[in-house]
Design an enzyme around this catalytic site. Structure first.
Site, short mmCIF file in Angstrom:
data_model
loop_
_atom_site.label_atom_id
_atom_site.label_comp_id
_atom_site.label_asym_id
_atom_site.label_seq_id
_atom_site.Cartn_x
_atom_site.Cartn_y
_atom_site.Cartn_z
CD GLU A 38 2.76 -8.96 -11.95
OE1 GLU A 38 1.75 -9.35 -12.56
OE2 GLU A 38 3.26 -9.57 -10.98
CD GLU A 103 1.88 1.99 -3.33
OE1 GLU A 103 3.05 1.72 -3.02
OE2 GLU A 103 1.50 2.17 -4.50
#
Length: 1010
Positions: A38, A103
């Site tokens: 985003e 991650e």
């Protein structure tokens, strides 16, 4: 603001090193991208992904749009593990995503466990906000602690990952500015960490990995000692392939690395070993200008420059003891931990040179042979059912030799069963089945045009630039490009990443043997001549005839050539002439008009023969010749490459408007050249123009309109006092060199070069004016203005004042050289305000007293040079990004400022600081002199660091020349410990008792582990 901050790697295993081939990881991707969709997906990350792909980098980007609470998939974790580099795009809302944080945690794990390279990018966020979780990161982590109050260990893991990733030495910061160039910089850096430093290897490395591991185990047995490993085996067995795989695995672990290909072939050329030594030193030290004249001088430089450097060297295809002795003569030539790999077909060379660790490269077994063959024949690891028996039949012919399996597989690819049977019959009919005869079947299956091209490459162009070779051969055959592609498909030639054509030496030998068999006992009836003694015999005895299409005469030592002035008269089909390292006693009265390439170094005449007007001539190189260029050229409209370098008798370049196909034009070192015709300034296809070192050149086109030009070189044109006006579209021009020229003004039209990357005006002592348009060049990365005295200060000051506030585009300059420009304190303040994003700044030899406080705002500065600033007293706090500071011979520097430099070294990892010379206390000198009463004196100097975090790596002893015979000064102990460096000096006066004065010493410090 957009810039990179990178710390130099240490000599030990670096945290920023790419992963190893031998650590068990099978890599699927070059780069993994971690980002908050985003925030940056469309605005930054997708353009970055596109740039990586455009640079040939296989990047992974996750296209899913995920919510805050979704679990990370095992597939994504696997993608991270199978990537060589992870790029993390930190943005405002990065920490709001548990997916991103998972991650990140896995990336940090891969960095620790798999030595993965991690590149953090701070996109419009402060790195300290990420490292210490402040502002938006503080809010995000507080929310997560609330959401995961039952599993705070996970949150702590995320916090640790954020802190560790944000504190890495290699970071990229972007606030505003030229995002396109910023992204290009990231892509180039990522590419540099992969190829081209990592060499392209064979596409199908069947059976190679266990061999790499076996060889690596031998290399690793030496620990920190210098290790030499010899790889031996028959030709075509894959020694070079193994060496490249080892190189690609570990080159990043060293301070410098170099792979010298085809040592055997290069060393047999004129000054071949010297060129190999120059290449070796240039690549290890990353210095372009590495020149010396003799092998002995090269040996001395290698030992001197590399004895304390951890290096990795591969010497490919050694066949004589002298080659190894002259390139890597002993383990004491290199620093601790260095590794040298040698490949050879002759094991006796390794024994003679006392290389104790050896590895025999054996042929492939039947299982591996079948798999390798199938990859090239069918693009699969196993043969189709109908072809299985014939495939097994093939591998019995070649006995596990990878080169032959590759060639035969490529030759049989895409052919029917009937064609297979026909070709296999030819293999069965080979009486002795030597490697030459096996390889020749691939040649026999070629079309006539491809055979012709193949033989030209084998005889003349084995290691030449593909674009150049294509241009030459295209003039012989319009289908040249197609035929070259056929040769590539058949694995007979390869085109390397650097754009050069390569051919295995066994394949080259096969091609040359085909030519020799055309007329084994009659040189004049062969199509091509490449062995220098054969060429000399043909010229001397006038044996040439219509059969000869090409000759290359390049003896290992300069040869005096006695031949008739009509030696070329009978060679009416001669297309290629390459002559180097010779001295002809007669001038040719005839050259055939069939020529396409005439490359004659030292051409012995002032003119070309009067009837010479070859309609298809593509390349004319007449260098180091008495050629005068007085007569006009005719019928040369196809000429593409023209080089008259070092022709002392050329005084004027005539009208060249007919040469509209020229791509390169060089008059380098034509010392008597005075005038260049205006027509040169309108050559629309010219890519490179070089008139460097034309010291008398005074007249050059006032205007240039050259829409294809990429390189313009005026270096050391000491009589040229103007720079040409840029007219029209010259967008491709990227490199402009005018060092040491007499140019007094740079035109404002320099701003019409939007892609200009390097502008060098060093030592242009008459330069009085720099236009404002210079700072509008948004792609300008290197600006070299050093040595502009006496007018440099005034012109620079005017430029800086008129550019305030600084334009956005000038902030992209990465390297700025302003040495010896007479800069004062106020000038320096303006300069640093104008160029805040530099990584490399040279201010040596200037007149300022203090470095301004604003230097700390240059947060990306990595290298700073202030040597020979005799008035420099004060050095304030310096940017934390600094990794290399040189401040030698700053005689006014205060103790406090010296302390700042020492403190900087202690605080920063992997930093090199060259300290200014320090006067030795007089009372110490007096005491020392009293102790020196003997004819010969042994003086021990020991310099130790003030902290365990710093090691002395270089120091020097200054001896009073007035009272010392310098010929008697000797140094001992060349290999000091890491903690200290000792030098012993022995000195005596020729006529009286010695009175020695040790005046100054220089210290160089850097991180102990580097």
């Amino acid at each position: 603001m957009a810039i990179q901050v990178v710390a130099s790697s240490s000599s030990s295993s670096s945290s920023s090193s790419p992963p190893s081939f031998t650590n068990g990881t099978k890599y699927r991707y070059d780069v993994f991208l971690s980002f908050r969709g985003e925030d940056t997906r469309q605005t930054f990350t997708v353009p970055l992904y596109d740039a990586l792909r455009c640079n040939g980098i296989n990047a992974f980007i996750d296209d899913k749009k995920l919510g805050k609470g979704e679990e990370i998939s095992p597939t994504l974790l696997k993608a991270i593990e199978r990537s060589r580099i992870s790029i993390i795009v930190f943005s405002r809302n990065y920490a709001t995503s548990t997916w991103c944080l998972e991650e990140l945690a896995h990336i940090v794990w891969c960095k620790k466990e798999k030595n993965q390279l991690v590149m953090p990018i701070f996109y419009k966020v402060n790195p300290l906000d990420v490292q210490y979780q402040r502002n938006s990161f503080e809010e995000a982590m507080a929310d997560l602690e609330h959401s995961f109050h039952g599993n705070l260990k996970k949150v702590q893991k995320w916090r640790s990952a954020l802190s560790e990733a944000a504190s890495l030495s290699s970071t990229w910061l972007f606030d505003d500015g030229n995002q396109v160039k910023f992204i290009e910089g990231i892509a180039k850096y990522a590419y540099a960490m992969l190829p081209p430093k990592r060499f392209h290897n064979t596409d199908h490395m069947v059976g190679l990995e266990p061999r790499v591991e076996e060889a690596m185990s031998l290399l690793n047995q030496s620990n920190d000692a210098v290790c030499m490993l010899g790889i031996h085996g028959t030709g075509g067995v894959g020694k070079t392939t193994l060496a490249k795989a080892i190189y690609n695995s570990i080159f990043h672990q060293f301070e410098g690395s170099c792979f010298l290909f085809d040592v055997k072939g290069v060393s047999k050329k004129y000054k071949g070993i010297v060129r190999l030594q120059q290449t070796f030193l240039s690549e290890i030290l990353e210095e372009k200008r590495m020149k010396f004249a003799s092998v002995d001088e090269g040996i001395s430089k290698i030992k001197h420059r590399l004895s304390h450097k951890k290096v990795f060297l591969v010497l490919d295809d050694i066949d004589e003891v002298e080659q190894l002795e002259q390139l890597a003569g002993g383990c004491d030539w290199f620093g601790r931990g260095s590794k040298i790999v040698i490949t050879t077909r002759n094991k006796q060379v390794l024994i003679a040179c006392n290389v104790k660790k050896t590895y025999e490269m054996k042929k492939l077994n039947q299982l591996y042979s079948l798999e390798l063959f199938c990859w090239y024949a069918f693009c699969t690891s196993q043969p189709p059912k109908d072809y299985k028996n014939m495939s097994i039949h093939v591998i019995r012919h070649v006995h596990g030799l990878p080169l032959a399996l590759k060639l035969i597989g490529s030759n049989l690819a895409h052919k029917s069963i009937e064609e297979w049977r026909s070709i296999l019959k030819q293999y069965d009919e080979i009486p002795e089945r030597t490697i030459h005869h096996v390889l020749k079947i691939s040649y026999d299956c070629l079309q006539d045009g491809a055979k012709h091209i193949f033989l030209d490459i084998a005889c003349f162009f084995r290691e030449e630039e593909f674009e150049f070779v294509e241009a030459i051969l295209k003039a012989c055959d319009s289908g040249a490009r197609f035929y070259i592609e056929v040769l590539v498909d058949k694995s007979l030639v390869t085109i390397a990443d650097n754009g050069y054509l390569y051919m295995h030496d066994l394949i080259q030998q096969m091609g040359r043997e085909i030519v020799r068999q055309e007329a084994p006992s009659d040189l004049g009836k062969r199509s091509r001549l490449w062995y220098y003694e054969d060429v000399l015999k043909v010229l001397h005895e006038n044996l040439g005839g219509n059969n000869i299409e090409g000759i290359i005469l390049d003896p290992p030592q300069e040869e005096e050539v006695k031949c008739s002035d009509l030696a070329f008269e009978k060679m009416n089909n001669l297309r290629i002439v390459i002559i180097r390292n010779t001295r002809f006693l007669t001038c040719p009265k005839y050259l055939p008009n069939s020529l396409i390439l005439l490359d004659w170094q030292g051409y012995p005449s002032v003119n070309l023969p009067p009837d010479f007007s070859p309609p298809k001539l593509v390349c004319l190189k007449i260098c180091g010749s008495p050629f005068s260029l007085e007569h006009s050229f005719e019928n040369f409209e196809y000429l593409t490459y023209l080089d008259f370098s070092k022709c002392e008798f050329i005084t004027e370049v005539p009208d060249m408007s007919q040469f509209q196909n020229l791509k390169t034009l060089s008059f380098r070192e034509c010392h008597n050249l005075v005038k260049v015709h205006d027509s040169v300034g309108s050559l629309c296809k010219l890519v490179e123009l070089n008139v460097s070192k034309c010291i008398k050149l005074a007249s050059f086109p006032q205007e240039i309109k050259m829409p294809s030009l990429q390189v313009l070189n005026f270096n050391n044109c000491k009589s040229l006092d103007y720079f040409p006006h840029i007219v029209g579209n010259m967008d491709p021009l990227m490199y402009v060199y005018a060092e040491g020229s007499a140019i007094n003004k740079l035109p404002s039209s320099i701003g019409n070069l939007p892609k200009l990357d390097i502008l060098s005006l060093r030592s242009c002592e008459k330069l009085r004016e720099l236009p404002n348009s210079l700072l509008t060049l948004h792609n300008l990365g290197v600006l070299l203005l050093g040595g502009l005295k006496p007018h440099g200060r005034k012109s620079l000051k005017k430029l800086m004042q008129e550019s305030q506030p600084p334009t956005i585009s000038c902030t992209n300059i990465d390297r700025l050289d302003l040495h010896n420009c007479g800069l004062l304190d106020e000038d320096l303040h303006l300069t640093l305000k104008c160029f805040q994003n530099m990584r490399d700044l040279n201010l040596s030899g200037n007149d300022f007293v203090s470095l301004p406080e604003c230097i700390k705002d240059c947060v990306h500065l990595w290298k700073l040079q202030v040597s020979d600033c005799k008035r420099l007293r004060d050095i304030p706090e310096l940017p934390s990004s600094l990794g290399d500071i040189t401040a030698e011979n700053c005689t006014s520097l205060t103790t406090e400022s010296s302390g700042h430099l020492w403190s900087q070294a202690i605080k920063c990892n992997r930093m090199a600081i060259w300290m200014p010379a320090t006067t030795y206390p007089e009372e110490e000198l007096e005491g020392l002199n009293k102790s020196l009463q003997l004819d010969w004196n042994d003086v021990e100097i020991q310099v130790t660091s003030r902290t365990d975090d710093i090691a002395i790596v270089n120091c020097g002893v200054y001896v009073d020349k007035k009272q010392t015979n310098m010929g008697n000064v000797q140094f001992k102990s060349p290999f000091p410990s890491r903690a200290s460096r000792k030098r012993k000096a022995m000195a005596s006066h020729p006529n009286e008792p010695p009175k020695k004065r040790l005046r100054k010493f220089n210290n160089a410090v850097k991180d102990k582990e580097s």
